[in-house]
Motif scaffolding. Structure first.
Motif, short mmCIF file in Angstrom:
data_model
loop_
_atom_site.label_atom_id
_atom_site.label_comp_id
_atom_site.label_asym_id
_atom_site.label_seq_id
_atom_site.Cartn_x
_atom_site.Cartn_y
_atom_site.Cartn_z
N GLY A 54 -9.12 -10.07 4.13
CA GLY A 54 -8.72 -9.66 2.79
C GLY A 54 -9.82 -9.87 1.78
N HIS A 55 -9.50 -9.60 0.52
CA HIS A 55 -10.46 -9.72 -0.57
C HIS A 55 -9.87 -10.60 -1.67
N ALA A 178 -1.41 -1.36 -9.28
CA ALA A 178 -1.58 -0.80 -7.94
C ALA A 178 -2.91 -1.20 -7.32
N GLN A 179 -3.94 -1.36 -8.16
CA GLN A 179 -5.24 -1.77 -7.64
C GLN A 179 -5.31 -3.28 -7.46
N LEU A 180 -4.68 -4.03 -8.36
CA LEU A 180 -4.64 -5.48 -8.19
C LEU A 180 -3.99 -5.85 -6.87
N ASP A 181 -2.99 -5.06 -6.46
CA ASP A 181 -2.24 -5.33 -5.25
C ASP A 181 -3.12 -5.23 -4.01
N ARG A 182 -4.29 -4.61 -4.14
CA ARG A 182 -5.20 -4.47 -3.00
C ARG A 182 -5.93 -5.78 -2.70
N PHE A 183 -5.94 -6.70 -3.64
CA PHE A 183 -6.59 -7.99 -3.41
C PHE A 183 -5.61 -8.92 -2.70
N HIS A 303 -0.84 -12.08 -8.88
CA HIS A 303 -1.38 -10.84 -9.41
C HIS A 303 -0.55 -9.62 -8.99
N ARG A 304 0.53 -9.85 -8.25
CA ARG A 304 1.37 -8.75 -7.76
C ARG A 304 2.64 -8.60 -8.58
#
Length: 333
Positions: A54-55, A178-183, A303-304
């Protein structure tokens, strides 16, 4: 994570062995401490992210050693690292790379961008426009970049540590939910305690140079083989139906909270299960407990979720909401 000596952890004869891999990763805390004072939770979070592929989003004011932390981690793991300062004029090709015309051969050749590394520090990611943010996030998700129709795989391991300044938002492009959820994780890097800050100043007075980690004594104590062995072992960590149900109950409670306008998605539940498994393995167990889930809930979920405006005006924080949920959701026996 306890901290065995770097000398024991550096024994590469057992590389690929899960127990040896755990000892090597535990030794990272001691090694990184030669350059970074405190910040143990951030170190652990970065290791968990590497184990889960993950990131990480690092949030902290300038000057709390976010860059030094990533560089020290890369040096301790014998991995490549690059840093990109995100600015409003940064283009997607500045991150991914581009085709460059070679006058000698009269052909175009691909010039890799800084994303082609193991640990990428994306400094102040919210200072660059959405188009460039999207290019980086696509590389994070797909683990490849496509230039002129040709996909090019990124190295493995590959981790993006993106930073945000929590106190200055003028002229920024905040990442949408939606982009924060990628972390995988959002880690806070706080100001040091008085004792730690005195230690930082004492080190500098003795000649410590943050640009020369080798002189500070930071040495590789683990490597890609240890990470691969650790990932294999984490994937075998047992998750009972009761633990899976506990994770789901926590995430569903966020969707029903009166303080939140946006709760955790099923992808967030999957992320929490993954980080809890990694933490369980790091602490020496081959099964996940409710305490493992609780230990990783804040960095995995904060952050989600999105606060309602009225809750935010009352001083409520996402951390306080998640903490309250953890206190009320029944814990499986």
């Amino acid at each position: 994570m306890s901290a065995p000596t770097a000398q024991n952890a550096a024994n590469t004869d057992d590389a690929g062995n899960p127990d040896s891999a755990r000892a090597s990763l535990e030794a990272l805390r001691t090694e990184i401490a030669k350059a970074v004072v405190g910040q143990d939770p951030a170190v652990t979070g970065l290791v968990v992210a590497l184990l889960c592929r993950g990131h990480v989003l690092l949030e902290g004011v300038p000057g709390v050693a976010k860059t030094l932390l990533v560089r020290a981690l890369a040096a301790s793991l014998e991995l490549d690292t690059k840093r990109v300062q995100f600015t409003p004029d940064l283009m997607p090709s500045d991150i991914t790379g581009s085709l460059v015309y070679d006058a000698r051969t009269a052909e175009f050749s691909f010039q890799p961008g800084p994303v082609f590394t193991h640990l990428l520090l994306a400094d102040e990611i919210n200072r660059t426009p959405p188009k460039t943010q999207s290019a980086l996030l696509e590389a994070m998700e797909e683990r490849q970049v496509t230039v002129d129709g040709t996909p090019r795989a990124l190295p493995d391991p590959f981790l993006v540590a993106a930073t945000q300044n929590p106190v200055e938002y003028e002229g920024t492009y905040p990442l949408p939910e939606a982009q924060l959820d990628r972390f995988l994780l959002k880690l806070t890097v706080p100001l040091p305690s008085r004792e730690d800050e005195v230690s930082v100043l004492t080190r500098h007075a003795r000649g410590f140079d943050p640009r020369d980690l080798q002189a500070a004594g930071v040495r590789p104590v683990a490597g890609p083989a240890d990470l691969e062995a650790a990932r294999t072992a984490v994937a075998k960590t047992t998750v009972t139906p009761e633990i899976a149900g506990y994770v789901v109950d926590i995430c569903r409670a966020t969707r029903e909270s009166p303080s939140l306008a946006l709760g955790v998605s099923p992808r967030g539940a999957t992320a929490l299960l993954s980080t809890a498994r990694a933490w369980a393995w790091l602490t020496g167990r081959d099964y996940v407990t409710p305490d493992d889930v609780k230990a990783l809930a804040l960095p995995t979920l904060r952050h989600r979720v999105q606060l309602r405006p009225e809750a935010e005006m009352e001083g409520v924080t996402t951390d306080s909401v998640i903490t309250a949920i953890l206190a009320h959701v029944p814990v499986p026996r």
